[in-house]
Enzyme design. Structure first.
Site, PDB file in Angstrom:
ATOM      1  N   TYR A 116      34.989  52.871  14.659  1.00  0.00           N
ATOM      2  CA  TYR A 116      34.996  51.573  13.979  1.00  0.00           C
ATOM      3  C   TYR A 116      33.895  51.515  12.920  1.00  0.00           C
ATOM      4  CZ  TYR A 116      34.153  46.603  13.239  1.00  0.00           C
ATOM      5  OH  TYR A 116      33.927  45.371  12.663  1.00  0.00           O
TER       6      TYR A 116
ATOM      7  N   ASP B 228      35.257  36.482  13.543  1.00  0.00           N
ATOM      8  CA  ASP B 228      34.078  36.978  12.819  1.00  0.00           C
ATOM      9  C   ASP B 228      33.709  36.026  11.697  1.00  0.00           C
ATOM     10  OD1 ASP B 228      32.123  38.397  11.497  1.00  0.00           O
ATOM     11  OD2 ASP B 228      33.301  40.213  11.239  1.00  0.00           O
TER      12      ASP B 228
ATOM     13  N   ASP C 242      28.540  42.773  18.097  1.00  0.00           N
ATOM     14  CA  ASP C 242      29.987  42.701  18.278  1.00  0.00           C
ATOM     15  C   ASP C 242      30.326  42.944  19.741  1.00  0.00           C
ATOM     16  OD1 ASP C 242      30.207  42.349  15.547  1.00  0.00           O
ATOM     17  OD2 ASP C 242      31.537  44.063  15.232  1.00  0.00           O
TER      18      ASP C 242
END
Length: 123
Positions: free
Chosen positions: A12, A36, A96
């Protein structure tokens, strides 16, 4: 499973640094969700996720993993993302939280950061 999840996190971050919205979206499951930052509208589905990452297309982006914890198909990680945009540089260090399916695709992503966390300096 934690080694596979950590590898998925690395993929990612590499994809984000590569700046290809399609490459990033390909890491997500077809029906994945993205929030996000946390509190923003939920983005659902690979096509919508690719559109979300469209802002990165052609930008000079670098990422650096700061810490990762992975267990049972879940990951929480902090990283630094630096984006050079013309005469300004943007740096933010979000946290995250992701979940993954059995194939290692992202099924959900929530990014914890606020506009006040971003540092903007002349490039």
């Amino acid at each position: 499973m934690s080694a596979e999840v950590k590898a998925a996190v690395a993929r990612y971050l590499d994809a984000v640094a590569g700046g290809s919205p399609a490459a990033i979206a390909a890491l997500y499951a077809p029906d994945a969700t993205l929030e996000d930052p946390v509190g923003a509208d939920l983005v659902r589905g690979r096509a919508a996720i690719e559109e979300f990452y469209g802002a990165l297309a052609g930008a000079k982006v670098s990422t650096e993993l700061l810490a990762v914890r992975a267990v049972a198909g879940h990951a929480a990680f902090s990283f630094r993302v630096t984006t050079d945009a013309g005469d300004q540089q943007y740096v933010v260090e979000p946290i995250d939280v992701m979940t993954f399916d059995a194939d290692g695709q992202i099924t959900s992503m929530r990014a914890f950061w606020a506009p006040g966390d971003m540092v903007v300096t002349p490039a």
